[in-house]
Scaffold this motif. Structure first.
Motif, PDB file in Angstrom:
ATOM      1  N   LYS A  40       0.855  -1.179   0.000  1.00 52.63           N
ATOM      2  CA  LYS A  40       0.000   0.000   0.000  1.00 52.63           C
ATOM      3  C   LYS A  40       0.892   1.231   0.000  1.00 52.63           C
ATOM      4  O   LYS A  40       1.788   1.342   0.837  1.00 52.63           O
ATOM      5  CB  LYS A  40      -0.914   0.002   1.222  1.00 52.63           C
ATOM      6  N   GLU A  61      -1.527  -1.125  -4.071  1.00 49.44           N
ATOM      7  CA  GLU A  61      -2.690  -0.270  -3.877  1.00 49.44           C
ATOM      8  C   GLU A  61      -2.205   1.158  -3.668  1.00 49.44           C
ATOM      9  O   GLU A  61      -1.502   1.457  -2.710  1.00 49.44           O
ATOM     10  CB  GLU A  61      -3.485  -0.739  -2.658  1.00 49.44           C
ATOM     11  N   GLY A  81      -6.474   1.259  -6.720  1.00 48.64           N
ATOM     12  CA  GLY A  81      -6.489   2.404  -5.824  1.00 48.64           C
ATOM     13  C   GLY A  81      -6.996   3.653  -6.492  1.00 48.64           C
ATOM     14  O   GLY A  81      -7.724   3.602  -7.490  1.00 48.64           O
TER      15      GLY A  81
END
Length: 181
Positions: free
Chosen positions: A92, A117, A167
């Motif tokens: 992430k 993401e 995302g």
């Protein structure tokens, strides 16, 4: 009073269901399940109402490996990863503003599927993937500019890792390219 989270009769939420579906997809991608097994488990996971029913749908999966998710975050400035760094199963990347540079061409990639993401406000992102990687851009919302990515023509599909990018990006452009060597 609500039931404890470990209680098999406690109801599940959509986040639990989505996590279970993702585990099933990952197990199929990792060749731990056949297509028929995945279909049956997906049906059970999507119709489950309690934690016990959801656990039963996932019983045939290998145990989850802890520590396979990492977050890189910065309020501003530059986020950069290059060289021989270990890529987690789920990465992430969060930045309010600033540039993001991820170079996976020399990175240690231990997973067949890597999810990246992005949660970016302003500023662009550039991701360099290995030559033999397959890139999927499902679930990526760009607010300002389109993604620049030209897939490679491959002679041996499925040999390298699958890099799934998802995302949101506010103002900035995502550029993805394959390493030259």
């Amino acid at each position: 009073m609500t039931a404890a989270p470990e209680d098999p009769s406690s109801p599940i939420g959509e986040d639990d269901r989505e996590a279970a579906v993702q585990r099933l997809k990952d197990a199929y991608a990792g060749e731990h399940l056949s297509l028929e097994e995945m279909d049956a488990c997906l049906h059970r996971a999507l119709t489950a109402r309690t934690r016990g029913e959801l656990s039963a749908a996932l019983i045939s999966l290998p145990p989850e490996t802890p520590g396979t998710t990492s977050t890189i975050a910065a309020a501003g400035g530059r986020i950069r990863r290059r060289g021989a760094w270990r890529v987690p199963r789920v990465l992430k990347v969060e930045s309010a503003f600033g540039k993001v540079r991820l170079d996976l061409s020399r990175a240690v990639i231990e997973h067949r599927v890597v999810d990246i993401e992005l949660r970016l406000g302003t500023g662009g992102a550039r991701i360099t993937v290995p030559r033999d990687a397959t890139v999927e851009l499902e679930g990526l919302n760009t607010g300002w500019k389109d993604v620049l990515y030209k897939p490679r023509r491959r002679s041996d599909p499925g040999r390298g890792p699958r890099i799934r990018v998802s995302g949101t990006m506010g103002f900035g452009r995502l550029r993805i390219r394959h390493a030259r060597r």
